[in-house]
Scaffold this active site. Sequence first.
Site, PDB file in Angstrom:
ATOM      1  N   HIS A 572       0.813  -1.220   0.000  1.00 17.68           N
ATOM      2  CA  HIS A 572       0.000   0.000   0.000  1.00 17.68           C
ATOM      3  C   HIS A 572       0.849   1.275   0.000  1.00 17.68           C
ATOM      4  O   HIS A 572       0.820   2.045   0.964  1.00 17.68           O
ATOM      5  CB  HIS A 572      -0.913   0.017   1.238  1.00 17.68           C
ATOM      6  CG  HIS A 572      -1.783  -1.175   1.381  1.00 17.68           C
ATOM      7  ND1 HIS A 572      -2.342  -1.563   2.594  1.00 17.68           N
ATOM      8  CD2 HIS A 572      -2.231  -2.063   0.471  1.00 17.68           C
ATOM      9  CE1 HIS A 572      -3.076  -2.650   2.412  1.00 17.68           C
ATOM     10  NE2 HIS A 572      -3.014  -2.983   1.131  1.00 17.68           N
TER      11      HIS A 572
HETATM   12  C1  LIG Z   1      -0.767  -7.577  -4.366  1.00 16.32           C
HETATM   13  C2  LIG Z   1      -1.572  -6.388  -3.901  1.00 16.32           C
HETATM   14  C3  LIG Z   1      -2.684  -6.606  -3.099  1.00 16.32           C
HETATM   15  C4  LIG Z   1      -3.443  -5.517  -2.644  1.00 16.32           C
HETATM   16  N1  LIG Z   1      -4.587  -5.751  -1.945  1.00 16.32           N
HETATM   17  C5  LIG Z   1      -5.375  -4.706  -1.600  1.00 16.32           C
HETATM   18  C6  LIG Z   1      -6.626  -4.931  -0.979  1.00 16.32           C
HETATM   19  O1  LIG Z   1      -7.043  -6.063  -0.774  1.00 16.32           O
HETATM   20  N2  LIG Z   1      -7.363  -3.848  -0.621  1.00 16.32           N
HETATM   21  C7  LIG Z   1      -6.919  -2.566  -0.827  1.00 16.32           C
HETATM   22  O2  LIG Z   1      -7.607  -1.620  -0.405  1.00 16.32           O
HETATM   23  N3  LIG Z   1      -5.753  -2.336  -1.445  1.00 16.32           N
HETATM   24  C8  LIG Z   1      -4.992  -3.367  -1.866  1.00 16.32           C
HETATM   25  N4  LIG Z   1      -3.839  -3.137  -2.547  1.00 16.32           N
HETATM   26  C9  LIG Z   1      -3.452  -1.738  -2.811  1.00 16.32           C
HETATM   27  C10 LIG Z   1      -4.352  -1.058  -3.867  1.00 16.32           C
HETATM   28  O3  LIG Z   1      -4.534  -1.904  -4.978  1.00 16.32           O
HETATM   29  C11 LIG Z   1      -3.685   0.253  -4.251  1.00 16.32           C
HETATM   30  O4  LIG Z   1      -3.574   1.042  -3.072  1.00 16.32           O
HETATM   31  C12 LIG Z   1      -4.438   1.061  -5.280  1.00 16.32           C
HETATM   32  O5  LIG Z   1      -4.711   0.307  -6.435  1.00 16.32           O
HETATM   33  C13 LIG Z   1      -3.613   2.291  -5.637  1.00 16.32           C
HETATM   34  O6  LIG Z   1      -4.338   3.070  -6.542  1.00 16.32           O
HETATM   35  P1  LIG Z   1      -3.585   4.132  -7.442  1.00 16.32           P
HETATM   36  O7  LIG Z   1      -4.598   4.713  -8.361  1.00 16.32           O
HETATM   37  O8  LIG Z   1      -2.823   5.049  -6.579  1.00 16.32           O
HETATM   38  O9  LIG Z   1      -2.467   3.312  -8.258  1.00 16.32           O
HETATM   39  P2  LIG Z   1      -2.582   1.998  -9.125  1.00 16.32           P
HETATM   40  O10 LIG Z   1      -3.859   1.285  -8.898  1.00 16.32           O
HETATM   41  O11 LIG Z   1      -1.331   1.214  -8.893  1.00 16.32           O
HETATM   42  O12 LIG Z   1      -2.606   2.526 -10.627  1.00 16.32           O
HETATM   43  C14 LIG Z   1      -1.571   3.286 -11.182  1.00 16.32           C
HETATM   44  C15 LIG Z   1      -1.526   3.004 -12.690  1.00 16.32           C
HETATM   45  O13 LIG Z   1      -0.728   3.999 -13.330  1.00 16.32           O
HETATM   46  C16 LIG Z   1       0.029   3.397 -14.347  1.00 16.32           C
HETATM   47  N5  LIG Z   1       1.202   4.246 -14.605  1.00 16.32           N
HETATM   48  C17 LIG Z   1       2.267   4.458 -13.789  1.00 16.32           C
HETATM   49  N6  LIG Z   1       3.135   5.325 -14.379  1.00 16.32           N
HETATM   50  C18 LIG Z   1       2.597   5.649 -15.570  1.00 16.32           C
HETATM   51  C19 LIG Z   1       3.032   6.506 -16.643  1.00 16.32           C
HETATM   52  N7  LIG Z   1       4.176   7.202 -16.574  1.00 16.32           N
HETATM   53  N8  LIG Z   1       2.238   6.603 -17.757  1.00 16.32           N
HETATM   54  C20 LIG Z   1       1.067   5.915 -17.834  1.00 16.32           C
HETATM   55  N9  LIG Z   1       0.611   5.083 -16.852  1.00 16.32           N
HETATM   56  C21 LIG Z   1       1.367   4.966 -15.738  1.00 16.32           C
HETATM   57  C22 LIG Z   1       0.396   2.044 -13.756  1.00 16.32           C
HETATM   58  O14 LIG Z   1       0.758   1.129 -14.770  1.00 16.32           O
HETATM   59  C23 LIG Z   1      -0.890   1.665 -13.034  1.00 16.32           C
HETATM   60  O15 LIG Z   1      -1.726   0.926 -13.877  1.00 16.32           O
HETATM   61  C24 LIG Z   1      -3.055  -4.190  -2.999  1.00 16.32           C
HETATM   62  C25 LIG Z   1      -1.932  -3.983  -3.800  1.00 16.32           C
HETATM   63  C26 LIG Z   1      -1.190  -5.061  -4.258  1.00 16.32           C
HETATM   64  C27 LIG Z   1       0.010  -4.812  -5.126  1.00 16.32           C
END
Ligand SMILES: Cc1cc2nc3c(=O)[nH]c(=O)nc-3n(C[C@H](O)[C@H](O)[C@H](O)COP(=O)(O)OP(=O)(O)OC[C@H]3O[C@@H](n4cnc5c(N)ncnc54)[C@H](O)[C@@H]3O)c2cc1C
Length: 636
Positions: A572
């Site tokens: 996270h």
């Molecule tokens: C194995 C695992 C299990 C988890 N389990 C849980 C759970 O059960 N419950 C929970 O609440 N949370 C869980 N989490 C955490 C949760 O999934 C994340 O906190 C959440 O998805 C983060 O959201 P975000 O939008 O910040 O980033 P992300 O969902 O990671 O999305 C960011 C996206 O941006 C893209 N990106 C990055 N840089 C660039 C760029 N320069 N150009 C274009 N695209 C780009 C990436 O490829 C990615 O697809 C888990 C995480 C993992 C890894």
Amino acid sequence: MSLTTARRATLAALADSLLPRGGALEPGASDVNVAGQLDSYLDRCAPGTRRTVNFMLTAFNLSSIASRHLRPFRMLGAPAREAYLVACETSKIRQRRETLIALKALILMFFCSDDRIKPLIGYDAQPFKKVERDPGIIELKVEQPESGFYEAVDVVIVGSGAGGSVAAKELAEAGLKVIVLEEGEHFDRRDFTGSPPERLRRFYRGNGLTFTIGVPTISLPIGRGVGGSTLINSGTCFRTPDFVLDSWGMNADELGPQFAAIEAALNIGPVGADIMGANGEVMDKGRRELGYSGGPIRRNARGCHGSGVCAFGCPLDAKLGMHVTYLPLAAKAGARIITGCRVDCIMVESGRAVGVRGSTLDPETGAMQRDGRFEVSAPHVVLAAGAIYTPVLLQRQRLANSSRQVGRNLRIHPGCGVLGVFDHDLHAWKGVMQSYYVDEKLRDGILVEATYPPPGVGYSAGGVGGKGSDLKDFLARYPQTAAAGLIISDTGTGRVRATPGGGLLITYDMHADDVRKTLEGIRLTSEIYLAAGAQEVHTLLPGMPAVRKREELSWITDGKWGAADLKLSAYHPMGTCRMGSDSRSSVVDEHGRVHDVPGLLIMDASVLPGSTYVNPQITIMALAARSAQHLASELS
Ligand SMILES: Cc1cc2nc3c(=O)[nH]c(=O)nc-3n(C[C@H](O)[C@H](O)[C@H](O)COP(=O)(O)OP(=O)(O)OC[C@H]3O[C@@H](n4cnc5c(N)ncnc54)[C@H](O)[C@@H]3O)c2cc1C
Ligand code: SF4
């Protein structure tokens, strides 16, 4: 082949010493060619992954020269190798232990995922209940450009994870012209097949081998693809506790409707008894015995049949990640989702964000395509690349950092595994992967969650002590083993930095308070397992014997263990562009608007002002929804 002859020999020597033929499971590592499998796997991995594994093998091989054995590991005879492995596990030199853990985790993953071994450890990956895929799921159409392009829209969103997808839906439904740019590929249920290593390779950034640098080294896996980390997360959905929102100066009543809308869209509800599985059931039993608070985890799923592989992509699309929920809704409202597009820079004119530039990537190799430069101009740019990549994009251009907080305050919720071994079969992999929680000590920053990945898979697997017949005995008892993970609410000592040449560095040293909480969490989990009737509990602390009685629980917290002894993973990342009203101490305001750069907004985990204390995904979504709705109202 990716490995030199010498490194492959080191790998084979280590694998054979850890998993020799005979014992509770007859085949050894060489019988299933673990070294060969890993070598050919590395051929299909990113160059950075090959470099990491090569480095670990060299370091491990040479490390025994500085021991009483005085020679590289692969030159030692079998008894000396065994003696060195025993010494390594409790070595005072942390790097020695950590390199062994990481290599052991890789070896065990390949060994336990092999079709010849799975039946021997009783692992039957078949679903125990068959259901049809939900016909209500809307297919997502994405665009995959073959070369560069130019577009002009109202809002361009970078990243399609928890934050970016929710923002896209809200903005598109408000009638704005929206493009979502996602670096990764589009996967759906048809892609979620194959062994765990193959799935790690395809759906995780850096093939799953991403770590923080510091004491201790911590595994920090991150998803990469349409849907971001929601594609491969465990599906646990907790609302942000009120006491946390209070501490952030936020109003629970104001965010309530956002949470309610997300819960409806994602069909969030508690895990039912039919798919709970024994891993959750034993935690329920222990919790009740002790009178602690907790219950079935609430999840975003519909038609889940408890196959327990959520972190490797749901083969039914039963887990309602962004790729089957918010993104199709955004697309239905007119948003375009373009994949294989890595944003490299934010265009700024007269101090205002006016679009983004980047490169289209080859879906097979991930390399930049020839003539693959693209540009999307937009008066509003939303960064949603996640808490590691959003600050790096800003740092590369020295943007938005008058507060000097970009990349700082990184929290990751470090945690570790605890294993309870019972006197009867549990087959704990049958059922939802993350199914039950105990929040008795939530306000102290400790949350326990029953979590069972496929046997032998995960960084904690490498932390299981022993080698040879001891390790084989342990693997043979997988059917009787339950597993839980901790979520520790941490103090934000981490930092993300862009490095020259396009790289990045994540540094993180465990704060002493967080070490104490982790040890208390291990003790709490062990207590729960003993109360549920476990014969023994494995804490994964180096040199610590299995706990068998309540009186032995104090060993865990008696002051013997420090940060360097913990085998941690974290899922996270958050907080690296924190939200706040004071532009001197925060990067964005309460609506996600970057204080320093008009037209630039952030709607992902970076903006969280502190630890959520619980799994963060729906907090990220709620804040993204609020920010996107505010932007839409400003533009209408
Ligand atoms: C194995 C695992 C299990 C988890 N389990 C849980 C759970 O059960 N419950 C929970 O609440 N949370 C869980 N989490 C955490 C949760 O999934 C994340 O906190 C959440 O998805 C983060 O959201 P975000 O939008 O910040 O980033 P992300 O969902 O990671 O999305 C960011 C996206 O941006 C893209 N990106 C990055 N840089 C660039 C760029 N320069 N150009 C274009 N695209 C780009 C990436 O490829 C990615 O697809 C888990 C995480 C993992 C890894
Ligand atoms: S347990 Fe996870 S992977 Fe299996 S069907 Fe349910 S949501 Fe999908």
